[in-house]
Design a protein around this motif. Structure first.
Motif, PDB file in Angstrom:
ATOM      1  N   ARG A 178       0.844  -1.192   0.000  1.00  0.00           N
ATOM      2  CA  ARG A 178       0.000   0.000   0.000  1.00  0.00           C
ATOM      3  C   ARG A 178       0.885   1.250   0.000  1.00  0.00           C
ATOM      4  O   ARG A 178       2.046   1.200   0.400  1.00  0.00           O
ATOM      5  N   ALA A 179       0.309   2.343  -0.474  1.00  0.00           N
ATOM      6  CA  ALA A 179       0.995   3.634  -0.417  1.00  0.00           C
ATOM      7  C   ALA A 179      -0.056   4.664  -0.046  1.00  0.00           C
ATOM      8  O   ALA A 179      -1.238   4.455  -0.294  1.00  0.00           O
ATOM      9  N   GLN A 180       0.380   5.770   0.562  1.00  0.00           N
ATOM     10  CA  GLN A 180      -0.614   6.724   1.051  1.00  0.00           C
ATOM     11  C   GLN A 180      -0.251   8.154   0.690  1.00  0.00           C
ATOM     12  O   GLN A 180       0.803   8.402   0.102  1.00  0.00           O
ATOM     13  N   ALA A 181      -1.152   9.080   1.041  1.00  0.00           N
ATOM     14  CA  ALA A 181      -0.964  10.507   0.741  1.00  0.00           C
ATOM     15  C   ALA A 181       0.462  10.937   1.073  1.00  0.00           C
ATOM     16  O   ALA A 181       0.979  10.611   2.133  1.00  0.00           O
ATOM     17  N   GLY A 182       1.081  11.675   0.147  1.00  0.00           N
ATOM     18  CA  GLY A 182       2.453  12.148   0.371  1.00  0.00           C
ATOM     19  C   GLY A 182       3.501  11.270  -0.281  1.00  0.00           C
ATOM     20  O   GLY A 182       4.640  11.679  -0.463  1.00  0.00           O
ATOM     21  N   ASP A 183       3.133  10.031  -0.642  1.00  0.00           N
ATOM     22  CA  ASP A 183       4.112   9.102  -1.232  1.00  0.00           C
ATOM     23  C   ASP A 183       4.324   9.355  -2.714  1.00  0.00           C
ATOM     24  O   ASP A 183       3.422   9.802  -3.424  1.00  0.00           O
ATOM     25  N   ILE A 184       5.519   9.037  -3.175  1.00  0.00           N
ATOM     26  CA  ILE A 184       5.785   8.967  -4.617  1.00  0.00           C
ATOM     27  C   ILE A 184       6.185   7.521  -4.891  1.00  0.00           C
ATOM     28  O   ILE A 184       7.185   7.034  -4.361  1.00  0.00           O
ATOM     29  N   VAL A 185       5.367   6.823  -5.678  1.00  0.00           N
ATOM     30  CA  VAL A 185       5.619   5.402  -5.944  1.00  0.00           C
ATOM     31  C   VAL A 185       5.462   5.128  -7.435  1.00  0.00           C
ATOM     32  O   VAL A 185       5.053   5.998  -8.197  1.00  0.00           O
ATOM     33  N   ALA A 186       5.792   3.915  -7.843  1.00  0.00           N
ATOM     34  CA  ALA A 186       5.561   3.523  -9.234  1.00  0.00           C
ATOM     35  C   ALA A 186       4.610   2.330  -9.236  1.00  0.00           C
ATOM     36  O   ALA A 186       4.653   1.487  -8.335  1.00  0.00           O
ATOM     37  N   VAL A 187       3.733   2.289 -10.244  1.00  0.00           N
ATOM     38  CA  VAL A 187       2.813   1.162 -10.384  1.00  0.00           C
ATOM     39  C   VAL A 187       3.191   0.433 -11.672  1.00  0.00           C
ATOM     40  O   VAL A 187       3.428   1.068 -12.706  1.00  0.00           O
ATOM     41  N   VAL A 188       3.271  -0.887 -11.591  1.00  0.00           N
ATOM     42  CA  VAL A 188       3.696  -1.672 -12.757  1.00  0.00           C
ATOM     43  C   VAL A 188       2.482  -2.061 -13.599  1.00  0.00           C
ATOM     44  O   VAL A 188       1.450  -2.473 -13.068  1.00  0.00           O
ATOM     45  N   GLY A 189       2.628  -1.914 -14.922  1.00  0.00           N
ATOM     46  CA  GLY A 189       1.670  -2.501 -15.866  1.00  0.00           C
ATOM     47  C   GLY A 189       0.340  -1.794 -16.021  1.00  0.00           C
ATOM     48  O   GLY A 189      -0.665  -2.440 -16.293  1.00  0.00           O
ATOM     49  N   MET A 190       0.295  -0.474 -15.864  1.00  0.00           N
ATOM     50  CA  MET A 190      -0.976   0.225 -16.126  1.00  0.00           C
ATOM     51  C   MET A 190      -1.133   0.400 -17.638  1.00  0.00           C
ATOM     52  O   MET A 190      -0.187   0.722 -18.342  1.00  0.00           O
ATOM     53  N   LYS A 191      -2.360   0.195 -18.122  1.00  0.00           N
ATOM     54  CA  LYS A 191      -2.552   0.135 -19.581  1.00  0.00           C
ATOM     55  C   LYS A 191      -2.742   1.509 -20.233  1.00  0.00           C
ATOM     56  O   LYS A 191      -2.057   1.863 -21.162  1.00  0.00           O
ATOM     57  N   ASN A 192      -3.715   2.289 -19.747  1.00  0.00           N
ATOM     58  CA  ASN A 192      -4.103   3.488 -20.504  1.00  0.00           C
ATOM     59  C   ASN A 192      -3.809   4.791 -19.782  1.00  0.00           C
ATOM     60  O   ASN A 192      -4.472   5.785 -19.985  1.00  0.00           O
ATOM     61  N   VAL A 193      -2.814   4.761 -18.905  1.00  0.00           N
ATOM     62  CA  VAL A 193      -2.524   5.986 -18.155  1.00  0.00           C
ATOM     63  C   VAL A 193      -1.371   6.720 -18.829  1.00  0.00           C
ATOM     64  O   VAL A 193      -0.356   6.123 -19.157  1.00  0.00           O
ATOM     65  N   LYS A 194      -1.558   8.034 -19.031  1.00  0.00           N
ATOM     66  CA  LYS A 194      -0.481   8.841 -19.607  1.00  0.00           C
ATOM     67  C   LYS A 194      -0.093   9.931 -18.617  1.00  0.00           C
ATOM     68  O   LYS A 194      -0.789  10.169 -17.639  1.00  0.00           O
ATOM     69  N   THR A 195       1.000  10.614 -18.915  1.00  0.00           N
ATOM     70  CA  THR A 195       1.465  11.700 -18.057  1.00  0.00           C
ATOM     71  C   THR A 195       0.383  12.756 -17.891  1.00  0.00           C
ATOM     72  O   THR A 195      -0.215  13.183 -18.870  1.00  0.00           O
ATOM     73  N   GLY A 196       0.157  13.168 -16.646  1.00  0.00           N
ATOM     74  CA  GLY A 196      -0.825  14.221 -16.398  1.00  0.00           C
ATOM     75  C   GLY A 196      -2.220  13.699 -16.090  1.00  0.00           C
ATOM     76  O   GLY A 196      -3.110  14.462 -15.771  1.00  0.00           O
TER      77      GLY A 196
END
Length: 692
Positions: A365-383
């Protein structure tokens, strides 16, 4: 739950070669994240993990990493310094709470430092300053402090003074505690002693310390009164005031050191913890609705609130696509479903990882304030905004500049066609300032970007990372068209061919708009001659037509269309009829409005040793450049100019030849200006021949 007051999300940004990546390496060593220090010039830095970065010794992608210092968790993003990659800096600043601006002790405030500083001002990011490379020949801490004031119009709050300069640089004096930190020459950052201030510096230290206290106590009226009555504030009170002023952007605590020689970095880390804001002390992100209008709500940093997160970077690596996410509010758990407000689709969160340059640690899990990476998202672009499906909202979207340079590419053989398509698709996902399109007339694949180096690196990545060999055409400039005269005109679209017909009549004025306004449309029709429901269709017809100018098919800019009057038919009029009428009106009237070709003008910033100034200025004049200013710097002359992009291809090679390899320059898009007649004729002729 983790304590958010112990979080610091910071970025390290600066001009090319000021030592950002080296500084990041030292921070990771000091915080125990890495045990062996990698050097940029050996191509072994931890955060520079792309082949292209290691070879050229520059940072291209911002790398994210996390570490701990004094029980505080630091999420650090090392950003690129080169102007063609400022988009990376801009994206990173958008999601950071604080930053460390690194300046070179001898180079001072360089062109790119200005751009990055401007971005940081726009994003309202609190910063501390590190004047680095004080061990170098010509390094002068006090001169750089003066430049920060004069060139950046910023207020540096000097916190430490250097002991010795150039080869003699051995440590720093902390003005708050009046203690000297002195490092030995072993190169080990932990081999230092804390001593009394050197005798020859006591007067200087007292002068600067007085300035420091006077600036700090302005943040607290009670302390100021006591100070004016002769009572010196305690160090804790001073730190509290400095923190308050830093977060309010009233001043920027300024440090010095030499990251390469491992001197002075501990104090910078202490300053990050002491003076930069935690996620809860930053203005919360405004939420907007799907049309982009502010709703008046904010994504408050709170793990209990609904999920709000912003994808600020996409990266493809050997484990698959990684989406870097800054979580503003709520909690993101492995296996949960999130809504992407841009696409309107939901996605399941698979693996969440905490990044350390190119290695990773799995999280549940990650929470407010965190900077994390998620593996394998299909349709997400910058912004894109990711949020709780039951509680949708969009965070302010990122705005990216339009590309100014294009090249045509073609795969070397048939087998590479499909491979090239897949590779380019991945690259576009990663970098929103990189565009790929197909030329309808020639069928060529066109790459568009922010500059020559930008496209150069993209082709390198295509060849090496994706194994696609391509043939590259010569660079093409993103010309535009505009108009110079006002035209009043009328157009009627009538079509009768059995069944219901089509009818739309419009009277309109087409005139040049203000530079930079793009396309504007307004209707002043009264009395219902053109019913209100048809106005959007007329606007759409003109707007779509603007994509193709009448001279050479380049998009048309800065045009204002005013709908004055018209006529409609009770049965035959429809939105489509009026849209077609608007397209016909465009074709009919733009040629009468004095169409003109305009070209991108670049802001050029050149550094040259003094002996070559005449050659450099002469060369810029030959390139149709306008010299704006000339400033003498300790290392040479800085020339600011404006020049057309079409004349600047291959400039770096010519500049190096003229200056025996010592000159450097940066260039960014400024505005569009009309092309000289002979240039316009050549461009139009070339386009028409290409399209035959």
């Amino acid at each position: 739950m983790t304590d958010l007051t112990l979080y610091r999300n910071i970025g390290i940004f600066a001009h090319v070669d000021a030592g950002k990546t080296t500084t990041t390496e030292r921070i990771l060593k000091l915080t125990g994240k890495i045990h062996k220090i990698g050097e940029v010039h050996d191509g072994a830095a931890t955060t520079d993990f792309m082949d292209q970065e290691q070879e050229r010794g520059i940072t291209i992608q911002s790398a994210a990493t996390s570490c701990e210092w004094n029980k505080h968790r630091l999420n650090i993003i090392d950003t690129p310094g080169h102007v063609d990659f400022t988009i990376e800096v801009y994206r990173s600043l958008k999601v950071l709470d604080g930053g460390v601006g690194v300046f070179c002790g001898s180079g001072g405030v360089e062109p790119q430092s200005e751009t990055n500083w401007r971005y940081a001002n726009e994003s309202e990011v609190a910063r501390i300053i590190l004047v680095n490379k004080l061990d170098r020949l010509g390094a002068d801490f006090y001169r750089v402090v003066k430049q920060v004031k004069e060139v950046l119009a910023a207020n540096p709050l000097v916190m430490v003074l250097p002991i010795g300069t150039e080869d003699e640089f051995s440590g720093v004096v902390d003005l708050l505690t009046r203690k000297a930190w002195v490092w030995d020459d072993s190169g080990d950052p932990t081999n230092y002693t804390i001593q009394d201030v050197p005798a020859d510096m006591t007067e200087l230290v007292e002068t600067w310390r007085e300035q420091l206290i006077e600036t700090a106590v302005e943040q607290d009226d009670d302390l100021m009164e006591k100070y004016l009555d002769g009572e010196e504030p305690s160090i804790d009170d001073l730190k509290r005031c400095i923190r308050k002023g830093t977060i309010a952007l009233d001043f920027f605590p300024t440090y010095c050191g030499s990251a390469f020689k491992n001197k002075g970095i501990q104090l910078v880390l202490d300053a990050v913890v002491d003076y930069l804001p935690n996620p809860m002390e930053v203005e919360p992100q405004p939420e907007v609705d799907l049309e982009g209008n502010e709703t008046g709500k904010f994504a408050i940093v709170d793990p209990e609130a609904p999920l709000r997160a912003l994808a600020f970077k996409i990266m493809d690596d050997r484990f698959g696509a990684l989406t870097f996410i800054r979580i503003y509010s709520g909690v993101m758990e492995k296996g949960c479903t999130v809504l992407n407000t841009f696409t309107g689709k939901t996605e399941r969160i698979g693996r969440i990882v905490e990044m350390h340059a190119d290695s990773r640690e799995e999280l549940t899990r990650a929470q407010a304030g965190d900077i994390v990476a998620v593996v394998g998202m299909k349709n997400v672009k910058t912004g894109h905004t990711l949020c709780d499906p039951k509680n949708p909202a969009t965070l302010e979207p990122m705005v990216f500049p339009d590309p100014v340079i294009a090249i045509a590419i073609a795969p070397k053989d048939k087998a590479a066609v499909e491979k090239m398509g897949i590779a380019l698709n991945k690259m576009v996902q990663e970098d929103p300032s990189f565009y790929v399109m197909t030329d309808e007339d020639s069928g060529e694949t066109i790459l568009k970007g922010m500059g020559e180096l930008h496209l150069d690196i993209k082709i390198d990545i295509l060849r090496r990372t994706h194994g696609v060999d391509v043939i590259v055409g010569k660079p093409q400039v993103a010309y535009r068209e505009t108009i110079t005269q006002r035209v009043e005109d009328s157009y009627t679209h009538k079509k009768q061919s059995g069944g219901s017909g089509q009818f739309g009549k419009i009277d309109y004025i087409i005139e040049p708009g203000e530079p930079g306004t793009g396309f504007q449309f307004e209707s002043v029709v009264v009395g219902g001659n053109v019913p209100k429901e048809y106005w959007p269709a007329i606007q759409k017809g003109f707007a779509l037509s603007m994509d193709k100018g009448v001279l050479a098919g380049f998009p048309c800019l800065d045009v204002k269309v005013t709908l004055v009057d018209g006529g409609f038919h009770a049965v035959d009029s429809s939105a489509i009829a009026f849209e077609i009428a608007a397209k016909g009106a465009y074709r009919q009237s733009i040629p009468k409005a004095g169409p003109q070709l305009i070209e991108p003008i670049m802001k050029v910033d050149v550094y040259t040793p003094e002996d070559h100034v005449g050659d450099v200025i002469g060369d810029l004049n030959r390139r149709r450049g306008m010299i704006k200013s000339q400033d003498t710097t300790p290392t040479g002359i800085r020339i600011k100019a404006e020049a057309p992009l079409s004349e600047m291809f291959g400039y770096i090679g010519d500049l190096r030849t003229m200056t025996s390899g010592r000159g450097q320059f940066s260039m960014e898009f400024s505005h569009y200006l009309p092309c000289p007649k002979n240039v316009a004729e050549d461009v139009i002729k070339e386009v028409l021949e290409r399209n035959k």
